[in-house]
Scaffold this motif. Structure first.
Motif, short mmCIF file in Angstrom:
data_model
loop_
_atom_site.label_atom_id
_atom_site.label_comp_id
_atom_site.label_asym_id
_atom_site.label_seq_id
_atom_site.Cartn_x
_atom_site.Cartn_y
_atom_site.Cartn_z
N PHE A 200 -30.08 41.18 -18.75
CA PHE A 200 -30.14 40.25 -17.61
C PHE A 200 -28.97 40.51 -16.66
CE2 PHE A 200 -29.30 36.05 -15.63
CZ PHE A 200 -30.50 35.95 -14.95
N PHE A 201 -27.81 40.77 -17.22
CA PHE A 201 -26.64 41.04 -16.37
C PHE A 201 -26.92 42.24 -15.45
CE2 PHE A 201 -22.51 43.01 -15.49
CZ PHE A 201 -21.92 41.96 -14.82
N LYS A 202 -27.62 43.22 -16.00
CA LYS A 202 -27.89 44.44 -15.21
C LYS A 202 -28.84 44.17 -14.03
CE LYS A 202 -26.91 47.71 -18.83
NZ LYS A 202 -27.53 48.15 -20.06
N THR A 203 -29.57 43.05 -14.07
CA THR A 203 -30.45 42.74 -12.92
C THR A 203 -29.63 42.31 -11.70
OG1 THR A 203 -30.67 40.38 -13.43
CG2 THR A 203 -32.27 41.88 -14.49
N GLN A 204 -28.34 42.09 -11.87
CA GLN A 204 -27.40 41.73 -10.79
C GLN A 204 -27.53 40.29 -10.31
OE1 GLN A 204 -25.19 44.23 -9.39
NE2 GLN A 204 -25.97 45.69 -10.87
N GLN A 205 -28.41 39.52 -10.97
CA GLN A 205 -28.63 38.15 -10.47
C GLN A 205 -27.37 37.27 -10.55
OE1 GLN A 205 -32.37 36.11 -11.48
NE2 GLN A 205 -32.97 38.01 -12.45
N THR A 206 -26.56 37.48 -11.58
CA THR A 206 -25.39 36.60 -11.76
C THR A 206 -24.30 36.90 -10.72
OG1 THR A 206 -24.24 38.06 -13.30
CG2 THR A 206 -25.80 36.51 -14.26
N LYS A 207 -24.47 38.00 -9.99
CA LYS A 207 -23.47 38.30 -8.95
C LYS A 207 -23.69 37.45 -7.70
CE LYS A 207 -22.30 42.86 -10.56
NZ LYS A 207 -22.37 44.30 -10.33
N ASN A 208 -24.87 36.89 -7.60
CA ASN A 208 -25.20 36.07 -6.44
C ASN A 208 -24.47 34.72 -6.55
OD1 ASN A 208 -26.64 34.05 -4.93
ND2 ASN A 208 -28.25 35.58 -4.64
N LEU A 209 -23.71 34.38 -5.50
CA LEU A 209 -22.90 33.14 -5.58
C LEU A 209 -23.78 31.89 -5.61
CD1 LEU A 209 -19.80 33.83 -3.32
CD2 LEU A 209 -20.18 34.38 -5.71
N LYS A 210 -24.93 31.95 -4.94
CA LYS A 210 -25.84 30.78 -4.95
C LYS A 210 -26.33 30.53 -6.36
CE LYS A 210 -27.79 30.57 -0.38
NZ LYS A 210 -28.75 31.29 0.42
N PHE A 211 -26.63 31.61 -7.07
CA PHE A 211 -27.09 31.51 -8.47
C PHE A 211 -26.00 30.83 -9.32
CE2 PHE A 211 -27.07 33.22 -12.77
CZ PHE A 211 -28.40 33.21 -13.16
N ARG A 212 -24.77 31.30 -9.18
CA ARG A 212 -23.67 30.74 -9.99
C ARG A 212 -23.48 29.26 -9.67
NH1 ARG A 212 -18.79 35.09 -9.21
NH2 ARG A 212 -20.10 36.88 -8.79
N LYS A 213 -23.49 28.94 -8.36
CA LYS A 213 -23.26 27.54 -7.97
C LYS A 213 -24.37 26.64 -8.47
CE LYS A 213 -20.56 28.56 -3.87
NZ LYS A 213 -20.54 28.63 -2.41
N MET A 214 -25.60 27.15 -8.41
CA MET A 214 -26.74 26.34 -8.85
C MET A 214 -26.55 25.94 -10.32
SD MET A 214 -30.67 27.51 -9.15
CE MET A 214 -30.47 28.44 -10.63
N TYR A 215 -26.15 26.91 -11.15
CA TYR A 215 -25.99 26.60 -12.58
C TYR A 215 -24.74 25.75 -12.86
CZ TYR A 215 -30.14 28.97 -14.15
OH TYR A 215 -31.44 29.31 -14.38
N LEU A 216 -23.70 25.93 -12.06
CA LEU A 216 -22.51 25.07 -12.25
C LEU A 216 -22.86 23.63 -11.91
CD1 LEU A 216 -19.60 27.29 -10.82
CD2 LEU A 216 -20.00 26.69 -13.21
N GLU A 217 -23.63 23.47 -10.83
CA GLU A 217 -24.06 22.11 -10.45
C GLU A 217 -24.97 21.51 -11.53
OE1 GLU A 217 -25.74 22.76 -6.60
OE2 GLU A 217 -23.76 22.71 -5.63
N LYS A 218 -25.83 22.36 -12.08
CA LYS A 218 -26.74 21.90 -13.13
C LYS A 218 -25.94 21.42 -14.34
CE LYS A 218 -30.87 23.10 -15.55
NZ LYS A 218 -32.02 23.92 -15.72
N LEU A 219 -24.92 22.19 -14.71
CA LEU A 219 -24.10 21.81 -15.86
C LEU A 219 -23.39 20.48 -15.60
CD1 LEU A 219 -22.96 22.68 -18.64
CD2 LEU A 219 -21.06 23.74 -17.42
#
Ligand code: NAD
Length: 453
Positions: free
Chosen positions: A13-32
């Motif tokens: 999953f890391f290799k798909t580069q999705q976690t590099k997207n800041l919107k992705f990271r923020k979405m999950y931090l907000e979810k947590l």
């Protein structure tokens, strides 16, 4: 799914580069953050079952830290992850130089039981903010908090991004055989060595947040009332089961009787009684038995009572203690406070220097020479002058040990950096380069190179 498969899926999953997207990271931090707020009561209940910790203490020493971390990263993620331009030196002209923080990949966070939420979730949040996938292994010793973290996270996050792995030593041993891009461990120096060895097999970098005996020095130039109040709070918070609690006191002989009386006064005033809202019990029988053995009946100044059925140990002060006593041979990690007296300030610093570097050190004084000597001579992870523990509450200060008390640090931007690689890029123009570095060499070229470099 076994853990090997989950780790492989995280790596893919890391290799798909999705976690590099800041919107992705923020979405999950907000979810947590939302999950924590929605399930606050479940979190309070679990920790109360584990060791009787109150809502007040759980909020101030656990959840507030975790929520502040999420808030900090949401607010600062753009600037933390932005490439930073740096000056390019003369021999690399014409060019541009920059540093690009990048996530490491799939990281493992191993937590300790004494602040089970903060010590598991804070490093995990830093890892996610920095763009990594993460496996969290909380401590099995605080079983209910481990279970509630596993439930809330595993039901709400994709396992290929974030997964809580429950289990004890056997499961951790199994985990440590796998290859991670970083291991962040909080716990004892003994287990820290096991983790470090296992990490070396894969050349995996580590952060080790360990323990040690943290001294507090009180000189005759201190505000004794303030010192006693703050020390009693910091030592008996969580029944002394705090890695940065003052482990023992070094008190100047001239004021020591007066100071002991003040300690007694505040322990009584704070109502640290069995089963009270203010006071936590010892986590398990093993630690209870270990602690009871450290109470030398001959040296009790205050306390010393305990209740086996409730795993409760009264705040206990030991006086006339020497460096040779059992209580001075290992980290106490419980509500026992040995007091050693001294007559001269500098020799006492030398005695601390003769021991392993502690995780924290504290000095109570208004004397500026003593403050200067304490700060410049001693080596320790971090500490306070005229307070205890509170340095952890400033996210602008890195938190970590040195020597036997740990490797690396975190909190705020340091947490982001602990889970990032700083990638250097030099971009060169394809024009305007003198031929001087290329062969064939000559004496003239060498003399120019000497001037240039
Ligand atoms: P511990 O070292 O016993 O356990 C920590 C973690 O290691 C747990 O998750 C546990 O499952 C795992 N573990 C235990 N034995 C293992 C083994 N043989 N092989 C592999 N994994 C193993 O520590 P603890 O009792 O949870 O915590 C107490 C210690 O941690 C104290 O020394 C304290 O000072 C230190 N501590 C440090 C910090 C810090 O931030 N520096 C914070 C809290 C506690």
């Amino acid at each position: 799914m076994d853990i090997q498969e989950i780790v492989s899926n995280q790596q893919a999953f890391f290799k798909t580069q999705q976690t590099k997207n800041l919107k992705f990271r923020k979405m999950y931090l907000e979810k947590l953050r939302d999950i924590i707020l929605k399930n606050e009561d479940l979190l309070y209940e679990a920790i109360h079952k584990d060791f009787g910790k109150s809502k007040f203490d759980t909020f101030t020493t656990e959840l507030s830290f975790v929520l502040n971390d999420i808030h900090y990263y949401l607010k600062n993620l753009n600037s933390l992850s932005k490439p930073k331009k740096v000056t390019t030196n003369l021999s690399n002209q014409i060019g541009k130089s920059s540093i690009h923080p990048e996530p490491l990949g799939c990281v493992l966070v191993i937590g300790a039981w004494n602040y089970p939420y903060q010590l598991s979730l804070s490093p995990m949040i830093a890892a996610l903010a920095a763009g990594n996938c993460c496996i969290l292994k909380p401590s099995e010793i605080a079983e209910n908090t481990m279970k509630v973290m596993a439930k809330l996270i595993n039901e709400n996050f994709p396992p290929e991004y974030l997964y809580v792995y429950e289990g004890g030593i056997d499961k951790t041993t199994e985990l440590l055989k796998l290859k991670f891009d970083k291991i962040f461990f909080t716990g004892s120096t003994k287990v820290g060595k096991i983790v470090y060895k296992a990490a070396a097999e894969h050349l995996t970098p580590v952060v080790l947040e360990l323990g040690g005996k943290s001294p507090a020095i009180i000189t005759k130039d201190a505000d004794l009332e303030v010192a006693a109040k703050r020390i009693v709070w910091g030592k008996f918070l969580n029944a002394g089961q705090t890695c940065v609690a003052p482990d023992y006191l070094l008190v100047e002989e001239a004021i020591h009787e007066q100071f002991l009386e003040m300690l007694r006064k505040y322990i009584t005033e704070f109502k640290y009684e069995s089963g009270s809202e203010q006071y936590t019990r010892i986590i398990n029988r093993k630690n209870f038995d270990r602690l009871i053995k450290l109470i030398d009946q001959e040296k009790i100044y205050f306390g010393g009572n305990f209740d086996e059925t409730k795993l409760h140990i009264e705040p206990t002060i030991l006086h006339n203690v020497t460096w040779e006593d059992d209580v001075m041979q290992e980290e106490i990690f419980g509500p026992i406070l040995p007091v050693i007296t001294f007559t001269h300030f500098n020799p006492v610093l030398n005695t601390i220097l003769d021991h392993e570097k502690p995780l924290a050190a504290y000095l109570f004084t208004h004397n500026s020479e003593e403050k200067e000597a304490f700060t410049s001579k001693l080596s320790f992870g971090g500490g306070c002058i005229n307070d205890v523990i509170m340095h952890l509450g400033n996210e602008r200060l890195p938190f970590g040990g040195v020597g036997a008390s740990g490797i690396g640090n975190y909190h705020g931007k340091y947490g982001f950096e602990a889970f990032s690689h700083q990638k250097s890029i030099l971009e060169k123009a394809t024009w305007g380069e003198p031929n001087i570095k290329y062969p064939p060499y000559s004496e003239k070229k060498l003399s120019w190179i000497k001037k240039l470099l």
